[in-house]
Design a protein around this motif. Structure first.
Motif, mmCIF file in Angstrom:
data_model
loop_
_atom_site.group_PDB
_atom_site.id
_atom_site.type_symbol
_atom_site.label_atom_id
_atom_site.label_comp_id
_atom_site.label_asym_id
_atom_site.label_seq_id
_atom_site.Cartn_x
_atom_site.Cartn_y
_atom_site.Cartn_z
ATOM 1 N N ALA B 104 -5.378 -4.329 -7.306
ATOM 2 C CA ALA B 104 -6.013 -3.522 -6.245
ATOM 3 C C ALA B 104 -5.870 -4.189 -4.874
ATOM 4 O O ALA B 104 -5.646 -3.516 -3.869
ATOM 5 N N ILE B 105 -5.998 -5.494 -4.830
ATOM 6 C CA ILE B 105 -5.876 -6.186 -3.538
ATOM 7 C C ILE B 105 -4.414 -6.314 -3.138
ATOM 8 O O ILE B 105 -4.073 -6.211 -1.962
ATOM 9 N N ARG B 106 -3.531 -6.487 -4.122
ATOM 10 C CA ARG B 106 -2.106 -6.549 -3.792
ATOM 11 C C ARG B 106 -1.609 -5.214 -3.228
ATOM 12 O O ARG B 106 -0.599 -5.165 -2.551
ATOM 13 N N ASN B 107 -2.321 -4.129 -3.544
ATOM 14 C CA ASN B 107 -1.955 -2.829 -2.980
ATOM 15 C C ASN B 107 -2.391 -2.700 -1.531
ATOM 16 O O ASN B 107 -2.113 -1.699 -0.875
ATOM 17 N N ARG B 108 -3.129 -3.669 -1.031
ATOM 18 C CA ARG B 108 -3.675 -3.568 0.314
ATOM 19 C C ARG B 108 -3.349 -4.773 1.195
ATOM 20 O O ARG B 108 -3.002 -4.624 2.369
#
Lengths: 155, 290
Positions: B104-108
């Protein structure tokens, strides 16, 4: 005024641009399936899809979602994918207190959409951003594994 | 009392964004995964920020990845997930990205954001230091290029002028043949952890002789620890290294690595692990280019 799509419907809000997406969803749209756990991106309880990508809604100011497509757990309830995940979590005993589950389901769906036949290690990687303090994860991993098999072809 | 709302800007084009930055000092937000935590104001309360906020994560001008001769140029607003899927990104960088945060954080989160946040524990920083990364800063008056080690000056302190944006990260000669690059991160949890120690090692061998070698340590000082002097002493030596050489290099870093105790770890633990990672890297019998 910020315009965006929420669970398939066009919506708009006058809330300040630095409002967290999490707060907008829960307080203004009363979509309380999305939970707040840590509030700093470590627990995944607030996971939603932004343009089909899993993201933590506690880390998103709504100013950055103008024109985006947001999907919450409520938005996937009627889908076949959700039904399969629902049954699998239930069969595997993957739900105890339930607080992490909406986020877990979103992470599970994101993983399976990208990788329909994940290994156990890939499943653990897929939910690595989601904390569950009840199950010890094994039952959740089993649930996702079952969902991959049951939903073969639909992911 | 009426709370003053934070002014926010989100322009369609980089050009307009640069013009605004030229007029007004703003807080620049890419993925926001650090800023949102740093300025968190609690449930239901919009963030209060010290300056107007300008969003840049949507700007396509900052999301390009391309090759120029042997160099790779990475748009500062590429998310980690985008880099993981990009064919031009070196495997060593992809392997490092996989150890960062969670899906989820790698997507942002973005590479540019990780640099400008300038955390002593910034995940990608040790690796970018050993790549000798250069940064392209853009403003209304033009571009300038700086070394990453000159740009990052201290914890959350970077050498960026008010009117500039970090536009590209340049990895020079990263396609050079034969380099072996590793990245190690030690944290409390595999995912979503802030590093206790980070280590990156780079080595290029020609017929058992070391042509180039570089090391960088993260989370053991205010900025990444690197020593060109120590690195130079190893150039020309043959692999496997003699024990005496390894001892000398480790002793060199023992002198310059000065970590602190904090809520995540202790100085003693950090130093021990940092030197162990270095010793392990130096003791390898062979280095397969990656």
């Amino acid at each position: 005024m910020i315009k965006f799509t929420l669970n398939g419907k066009t919506e708009e809000t006058n809330a300040p641009a630095t409002t967290r997406l999490l707060d907008l969803l829960r307080d203004d749209f009363e979509l309380i399936g999305t939970k707040e756990g840590c509030g700093e991106g470590e627990c995944g309880a607030c996971s939603v899809f932004v343009n089909n990508l899993l993201q933590n809604s506690c880390l998103i100011p709504i100013g950055s979602i103008a024109g985006a497509e947001i999907q919450t757990i409520e938005g996937i309830l009627e889908t076949k994918k959700f039904k399969i995940l629902d049954e699998s979590y239930s069969d595997a005993g993957g739900v105890q207190c339930g607080y992490c589950i909406p986020g877990m389901i979103m992470a599970s769906a994101a993983l399976l959409s990208k990788n329909p036949h994940p290994s156990k290690a890939e499943i653990r990687e897929g939910i690595s951003g989601n904390l569950c303090r009840c199950t010890g994860y094994n039952m959740i991993v089993d649930a996702i594994n079952q969902a991959a098999k049951k939903g073969d072809g639909i992911w | 009392m009426v709370e003053k709302m934070t002014a926010t800007y989100r322009f369609d084009r980089l050009e307009q964004t640069l013009s605004q930055l030229n007029r007004e000092d703003c807080l620049i937000m890419a993925g926001g995964t650090d800023i949102m935590v740093l300025h968190k104001s609690g449930r239901g309360v919009p963030l209060k920020l010290p300056k107007p906020l300008i969003f840049i994560d949507h700007l396509s001008e900052l999301k390009q990845v391309f090759q120029n001769h042997k160099d790779i140029h990475i748009g500062a607003c590429c998310t980690y997930s985008e880099l993981l899927e990009h064919p031009l990104i070196p495997v060593s960088l992809k392997n490092a990205i996989k150890t960062i945060a969670a899906p989820a954080i790698r997507n942002r989160g973005t590479l540019g954001g990780n640099i400008c946040n300038a955390s002593p524990a910034g995940d990608t920083l040790p690796l970018l230091y050993v790549y000798n990364a250069k940064l392209l800063l853009r403003s209304v008056t033009g571009d300038r290029i700086v070394e990453i080690s000159d740009f990052i000056q201290g914890p959350r302190r970077v050498q960026r002028y008010q009117n500039e944006i970090l536009a590209e990260i340049i990895l020079p000669s990263v396609l050079e043949e034969g380099a072996y690059v590793v990245f190690e991160k030690v944290g409390n949890r595999n995912a979503d952890a802030i590093a206790k120690v980070g280590f990156a090692g780079y080595i290029r061998i020609n017929e058992a002789r070391i042509e180039d070698v570089r090391f960088a340590f993260g989370a053991v000082g205010p900025t990444m620890v690197r020593s060109i002097d120590i690195e130079r002493k190893l150039v020309g030596k043959t692999i496997p290294l003699a024990d005496a050489d390894i001892v000398q290099v480790v002793a060199g870093f023992d002198k310059i690595i000065r970590p602190i105790d904090d809520q995540r770890s202790t100085a003693t633990y950090r130093k021990t692990v940092a030197l162990n990672l270095l010793r392990y890297f130096l003791s390898m019998k062979q280095y397969q280019a990656n």
